[in-house]
Motif scaffolding. Structure first.
Motif, PDB file in Angstrom:
ATOM      1  N   ASP A   1       0.821  -1.206   0.000  1.00 36.80           N
ATOM      2  CA  ASP A   1       0.000   0.000   0.000  1.00 36.80           C
ATOM      3  C   ASP A   1       0.856   1.259   0.000  1.00 36.80           C
ATOM      4  O   ASP A   1       0.569   2.228  -0.706  1.00 36.80           O
ATOM      5  CB  ASP A   1      -0.934  -0.001   1.212  1.00 36.80           C
ATOM      6  CG  ASP A   1      -2.177   0.846   0.982  1.00 36.80           C
ATOM      7  OD1 ASP A   1      -2.269   1.498  -0.081  1.00 36.80           O
ATOM      8  OD2 ASP A   1      -3.061   0.861   1.845  1.00 36.80           O
ATOM      9  N   ILE A   2       1.914   1.256   0.808  1.00 35.30           N
ATOM     10  CA  ILE A   2       2.716   2.478   0.909  1.00 35.30           C
ATOM     11  C   ILE A   2       3.718   2.611  -0.241  1.00 35.30           C
ATOM     12  O   ILE A   2       4.095   3.728  -0.615  1.00 35.30           O
ATOM     13  CB  ILE A   2       3.461   2.546   2.257  1.00 35.30           C
ATOM     14  CG1 ILE A   2       4.400   1.361   2.427  1.00 35.30           C
ATOM     15  CG2 ILE A   2       2.456   2.626   3.412  1.00 35.30           C
ATOM     16  CD1 ILE A   2       5.218   1.394   3.716  1.00 35.30           C
ATOM     17  N   TRP A   3       4.114   1.477  -0.833  1.00 31.94           N
ATOM     18  CA  TRP A   3       5.081   1.547  -1.929  1.00 31.94           C
ATOM     19  C   TRP A   3       4.420   1.718  -3.299  1.00 31.94           C
ATOM     20  O   TRP A   3       4.958   2.396  -4.170  1.00 31.94           O
ATOM     21  CB  TRP A   3       5.937   0.284  -1.958  1.00 31.94           C
ATOM     22  CG  TRP A   3       7.134   0.341  -1.053  1.00 31.94           C
ATOM     23  CD1 TRP A   3       7.245  -0.196   0.197  1.00 31.94           C
ATOM     24  CD2 TRP A   3       8.388   0.973  -1.325  1.00 31.94           C
ATOM     25  NE1 TRP A   3       8.489   0.063   0.715  1.00 31.94           N
ATOM     26  CE2 TRP A   3       9.209   0.775  -0.198  1.00 31.94           C
ATOM     27  CE3 TRP A   3       8.887   1.686  -2.414  1.00 31.94           C
ATOM     28  CZ2 TRP A   3      10.514   1.272  -0.119  1.00 31.94           C
ATOM     29  CZ3 TRP A   3      10.184   2.181  -2.341  1.00 31.94           C
ATOM     30  CH2 TRP A   3      10.982   1.973  -1.220  1.00 31.94           C
ATOM     31  N   PHE A   4       3.251   1.083  -3.476  1.00 29.71           N
ATOM     32  CA  PHE A   4       2.636   1.077  -4.807  1.00 29.71           C
ATOM     33  C   PHE A   4       1.168   1.501  -4.811  1.00 29.71           C
ATOM     34  O   PHE A   4       0.626   1.769  -5.886  1.00 29.71           O
ATOM     35  CB  PHE A   4       2.731  -0.331  -5.421  1.00 29.71           C
ATOM     36  CG  PHE A   4       4.119  -0.882  -5.459  1.00 29.71           C
ATOM     37  CD1 PHE A   4       5.052  -0.393  -6.362  1.00 29.71           C
ATOM     38  CD2 PHE A   4       4.507  -1.895  -4.584  1.00 29.71           C
ATOM     39  CE1 PHE A   4       6.341  -0.899  -6.401  1.00 29.71           C
ATOM     40  CE2 PHE A   4       5.790  -2.408  -4.607  1.00 29.71           C
ATOM     41  CZ  PHE A   4       6.719  -1.902  -5.520  1.00 29.71           C
ATOM     42  N   GLY A   5       0.512   1.523  -3.672  1.00 27.52           N
ATOM     43  CA  GLY A   5      -0.919   1.776  -3.606  1.00 27.52           C
ATOM     44  C   GLY A   5      -1.296   3.239  -3.478  1.00 27.52           C
ATOM     45  O   GLY A   5      -0.574   4.138  -3.943  1.00 27.52           O
ATOM     46  N   ASN A   6      -2.411   3.466  -2.807  1.00 21.73           N
ATOM     47  CA  ASN A   6      -2.963   4.809  -2.687  1.00 21.73           C
ATOM     48  C   ASN A   6      -2.020   5.763  -1.958  1.00 21.73           C
ATOM     49  O   ASN A   6      -1.909   6.941  -2.311  1.00 21.73           O
ATOM     50  CB  ASN A   6      -4.307   4.742  -1.944  1.00 21.73           C
ATOM     51  CG  ASN A   6      -5.025   6.074  -1.927  1.00 21.73           C
ATOM     52  OD1 ASN A   6      -5.044   6.785  -2.915  1.00 21.73           O
ATOM     53  ND2 ASN A   6      -5.604   6.416  -0.787  1.00 21.73           N
ATOM     54  N   ALA A   7      -1.326   5.256  -0.948  1.00 21.10           N
ATOM     55  CA  ALA A   7      -0.400   6.119  -0.207  1.00 21.10           C
ATOM     56  C   ALA A   7       0.709   6.642  -1.118  1.00 21.10           C
ATOM     57  O   ALA A   7       1.093   7.814  -1.032  1.00 21.10           O
ATOM     58  CB  ALA A   7       0.205   5.348   0.975  1.00 21.10           C
TER      59      ALA A   7
ATOM     60  N   CYS B   1       8.924   4.556   3.916  1.00 21.15           N
ATOM     61  CA  CYS B   1       8.713   3.284   3.218  1.00 21.15           C
ATOM     62  C   CYS B   1       9.927   2.373   3.358  1.00 21.15           C
ATOM     63  O   CYS B   1       9.786   1.153   3.541  1.00 21.15           O
ATOM     64  CB  CYS B   1       8.426   3.539   1.739  1.00 21.15           C
ATOM     65  SG  CYS B   1       6.786   4.208   1.394  1.00 21.15           S
ATOM     66  N   TRP B   2      11.119   2.953   3.272  1.00 22.83           N
ATOM     67  CA  TRP B   2      12.327   2.149   3.421  1.00 22.83           C
ATOM     68  C   TRP B   2      12.456   1.599   4.833  1.00 22.83           C
ATOM     69  O   TRP B   2      12.937   0.473   5.033  1.00 22.83           O
ATOM     70  CB  TRP B   2      13.567   2.969   3.045  1.00 22.83           C
ATOM     71  CG  TRP B   2      13.825   3.016   1.577  1.00 22.83           C
ATOM     72  CD1 TRP B   2      13.717   4.093   0.741  1.00 22.83           C
ATOM     73  CD2 TRP B   2      14.220   1.914   0.741  1.00 22.83           C
ATOM     74  NE1 TRP B   2      14.013   3.742  -0.549  1.00 22.83           N
ATOM     75  CE2 TRP B   2      14.332   2.410  -0.578  1.00 22.83           C
ATOM     76  CE3 TRP B   2      14.487   0.577   0.989  1.00 22.83           C
ATOM     77  CZ2 TRP B   2      14.697   1.591  -1.647  1.00 22.83           C
ATOM     78  CZ3 TRP B   2      14.853  -0.239  -0.078  1.00 22.83           C
ATOM     79  CH2 TRP B   2      14.962   0.270  -1.368  1.00 22.83           C
TER      80      TRP B   2
END
Length: 239
Positions: free
Chosen positions: A155-161, A180-181
């Protein structure tokens, strides 16, 4: 008064007790970070003060639990699993809240925050069951916990976030990428601790101390998260 005396009484730590050492250092480091975050709040614009407050709460909650975990370890020489998961069930969802707070500037909705909180709670509850309640099925519970973790990471790497972070751009995007890292690399320390503390995994991991792994991971991730938010607040306030 007796309670305060007992709270601040420091038990003896053996020179080769690396677990006890990391508990003590982790406690002091996170307490120092909390003071730093709380005292710096007034330096920033109002829209970033809540993010700094949450960063301070994360490290403060962890510091208090680490004090108790240090005493538990000193008294019983046993992993304080219960206290650790109580700490995580409070602090990890707050770390997820940080994503929502920094992305509000790009129009993030509370549904993002609640989804990340829900996934983090599932990750932690199933992890606790596998580590403390149903250890004979630790691999199954670890798998469920891992799926929840990967859902957060996706979610945080590729989604809405991620889309919201790109929309915000600038220092917000940079801060989001740094957080994210931490989730991808920093949180990966915890599965190693889980495998080191539960049966049925590779024999080589059983020689590691899950408490040392967890303690290092907690200090790096929680303080690091806060410093990323602090740097973002500094940059945004200066703009």
């Amino acid at each position: 008064m007796n309670y305060l005396i007992n709270f601040f009484t420091i038990g003896k730590i053996a020179t080769d007790d690396y677990v006890g050492f990391t508990f003590f250092v982790g406690c002091m480091a996170m307490m120092a970070a909390s003071v730093f975050f709380f005292l710096s709040m007034s330096s920033f614009d109002k829209k970033w003060r809540l993010s700094i407050l949450v960063s301070g709460l994360i490290t403060f909650i962890a510091a208090v639990h680490y004090w108790y975990m240090r005493d538990y370890w000193g008294a019983y020489q046993d992993s304080p699993t219960f206290f650790r998961y109580v700490d995580w069930i409070l602090t990890v969802p707050l770390m997820c809240v940080e994503f929502y707070l920094i992305l509000k500037i790009a129009g993030a909705k509370k549904s993002l925050m609640w989804r990340l909180i829900f996934l983090s709670v599932v990750m932690l509850i199933t992890g606790y069951i596998g580590e403390a309640v149903d250890r004979s099925n630790a691999q199954l519970w670890g798998l469920i916990s891992g799926l929840a973790y990967f859902a957060i990471a996706y979610d945080i790497w590729f989604g809405n976030a991620k889309k919201l972070a790109i929309k915000a751009g600038g220092s917000v995007l940079s801060a989001h990428k740094a957080l994210c890292w931490f989730v991808l690399v920093g949180w990966a320390i915890y599965p190693l601790g889980y495998m080191a503390g539960t049966p049925g995994w590779y024999d080589g991991l059983n020689g590691l101390s899950m408490d040392v792994i967890y303690n290092i991971g907690d200090a790096v991730n929680k303080i690091g998260f806060g410093l990323v938010i602090y740097n973002l607040a500094v940059q945004q306030t200066g703009e």
